[in-house]
Design an enzyme around this catalytic site. Structure first.
Site, mmCIF file in Angstrom:
data_model
loop_
_atom_site.group_PDB
_atom_site.id
_atom_site.type_symbol
_atom_site.label_atom_id
_atom_site.label_comp_id
_atom_site.label_asym_id
_atom_site.label_seq_id
_atom_site.Cartn_x
_atom_site.Cartn_y
_atom_site.Cartn_z
ATOM 1 N N CYS A 188 0.860 -1.182 0.000
ATOM 2 C CA CYS A 188 0.000 0.000 0.000
ATOM 3 C C CYS A 188 0.898 1.236 0.000
ATOM 4 O O CYS A 188 2.108 1.120 -0.199
ATOM 5 C CB CYS A 188 -0.955 -0.012 1.196
ATOM 6 S SG CYS A 188 -0.122 -0.103 2.796
ATOM 7 N N THR A 189 0.340 2.405 0.221
ATOM 8 C CA THR A 189 1.111 3.651 0.080
ATOM 9 C C THR A 189 2.268 3.741 1.061
ATOM 10 O O THR A 189 3.421 3.927 0.676
ATOM 11 C CB THR A 189 0.190 4.875 0.253
ATOM 12 O OG1 THR A 189 -0.922 4.762 -0.632
ATOM 13 C CG2 THR A 189 0.951 6.162 -0.041
#
Length: 469
Positions: free
Chosen positions: A323-324
């Site tokens: 994810c980020t």
């Protein structure tokens, strides 16, 4: 925006103070342009009646020498509950043009008394001119802040002063000249434009209390108890190049649309809450009772149970998730482990750390990475990308999107035009007019119903306040 020059003007901005009290406050020194160094007044609840009673309430204010001074305020200022002491700020104020950094951080922890940290943390950020957003919840802390390195480190040191929050997972990003100008108050746009400039405005910080620091909606899933295996950026390529590895992007569809890792599976979710349902459907899992073995629903024979176990294992490959910044993967990997998966990995530091550490020539990342601030997207080396933000739906838009007939600045884009009603679009136009005219959402029109255009005869003076205020 002009900073409060002293305690008296600051207090006048909150309520009307009797003249004798003004005379007292005028004599109190204030070393900071924002707040006195140990100003412990929490966000008050205003409870004034039409005829306020003369009863008074005391609070404390410290000067540069930390000598205690006592003054009284109206009963309008009330606070219930304990306060947490704020550490002393650095001896010198941050230089106006010092280089800035953006630091994203999080930590899962057992933090039931998280609310006690909100006021002192927010006051410290305001005093040190640290901007951004921070979430506090019973499961820990999550935030992204911007400021000079000295100020940001002071805030993070305060957070880690709580033993439960030591060892924050951090990702640091550089700040471009435009963001530095906004932070230092030199933006060509309105200095009051808080919405689109966050988290780079030095006087704009939000510290929110929530149930979760990242919302999954499953209280039984706890990264504090178990989590997948971390894989550093330097080892990530080898893992996802393995044909036996299923790579899953845990982010939402508006994020994956502008970039993802080569060969990654996109769940096409619109929110993180949808991820558990996607896992159930995609891997055809039965629910588990103890979090270790799949539930057998056919019959109680040993033979059928063994067969069911083998069938389940066929749907449990080695999984690599990203994810980020890493925080959503903490919960996602914990979820998969509770479903019976054996090999679950996730990218340590997330996409941002990968783009920072891995050379572009060796990278398996394709496109740009969406970020939740004014940069909108970043590329390798964490340099700002090419996408802008649609303020109608908060999704990234490309140059081609902005040329489309569905795009209207501040109102809609090709991704949300068909999803918005005419009434929603008109409200967005009204907000945009307020923003363009006053520099803030609301202005003197706050609380008024949007109108397409006011008749010339009732056009108001720009300096005249609305009746709704």
């Amino acid at each position: 925006m002009e900073a409060y020059p002293n305690a008296a003007s600051m207090l006048r901005s909150r309520t009307i103070i009797p003249p004798p009290l003004l005379a007292l406050t005028a004599r109190l020194p204030s070393p900071s342009p924002l707040l006195p160094p140990s100003f412990t007044l929490s966000e008050p609840t205003l409870s004034c009646s039409a005829t306020p009673k003369p009863s008074l309430r005391s609070f404390s204010l410290f000067s540069n020498s930390h000598a205690l001074q006592t003054m009284t305020l109206s009963k309008c200022f009330s606070h219930i509950g304990p306060t947490v002491p704020i550490p002393d700020p650095p001896r010198s104020e941050p230089e106006p043009d010092s280089p800035l950094v953006v630091v994203s951080f999080y930590k899962f922890a057992d933090f039931p008394d998280h609310a006690l940290m909100r006021n002192p943390l927010k006051q410290l950020c305001q005093r040190l001119r640290v901007s951004g957003g921070i979430i506090l919840a019973p499961e820990g802390i999550n935030g992204s802040i911007c400021g000079t390195r000295e100020s940001v480190e002071a805030v993070l040191a305060f957070v880690e002063g709580d033993d439960r929050l030591k060892g924050l997972r951090r990702v640091e990003s550089p700040v471009g000249p435009e963001e530095e100008a906004i932070h230092h108050g030199h933006s060509a746009a309105s200095p009051l434009a808080a919405g689109e400039d966050a988290p780079f405005r030095w006087d704009h910080v939000r510290v929110k209390l929530k149930k979760e620091i990242v919302t999954l909606g499953m209280p039984t899933v706890s990264p504090i108890e178990r989590v997948g295996k971390y894989v550093g950026p330097e080892d990530w390529n080898a893992l996802i190049n393995d044909p036996d590895t299923v790579v899953i992007d845990v982010r939402n569809n508006y994020e994956t649309r502008i970039g993802k890792f080569k060969g990654a599976v996109d769940p096409c979710t619109t929110s993180f809450r949808e991820f558990p349902s996607w896992v159930e459907e995609h891997f055809q899992l039965s629910k588990t009772d103890d979090g270790e073995n799949p539930k057998v629903e056919a019959n109680n024979s040993v033979q059928s149970a063994d067969k069911e176990m083998e069938n389940q294992k066929q749907h449990m490959p080695r999984v690599a998730m990203y994810c980020t910044g890493g925080i959503r993967c903490e919960k996602a990997t914990s979820l998969l482990l509770s479903k019976g998966f054996r090999e679950v990995y996730h990218l340590e530091g997330g996409i941002l750390k990968y783009l920072e550490d891995v050379p572009e020539t060796e990278s398996l990342w394709e496109g740009e990475c969406f970020v939740f601030d004014k940069r909108v997207s970043v590329e390798h080396g964490l340099v700002p990308g090419n996408f802008k933000l649609c303020y109608g739906c908060k999704q990234p838009v490309s140059d081609a999107d902005m040329e489309a007939p569905e795009f209207e600045y501040g109102v809609s884009c090709p991704h949300c035009f068909a999803l918005k009603s005419d009434e929603e679009k008109e409200r967005a136009r009204a907000r945009q007019r307020q923003f363009e005219r006053w520099g803030i959402i609301g202005g003197p029109d706050k609380g008024r119903r949007p109108t397409t255009q006011e008749p010339e005869s009732v056009s108001r003076n720009p300096n005249q306040l609305s009746r709704s205020i």
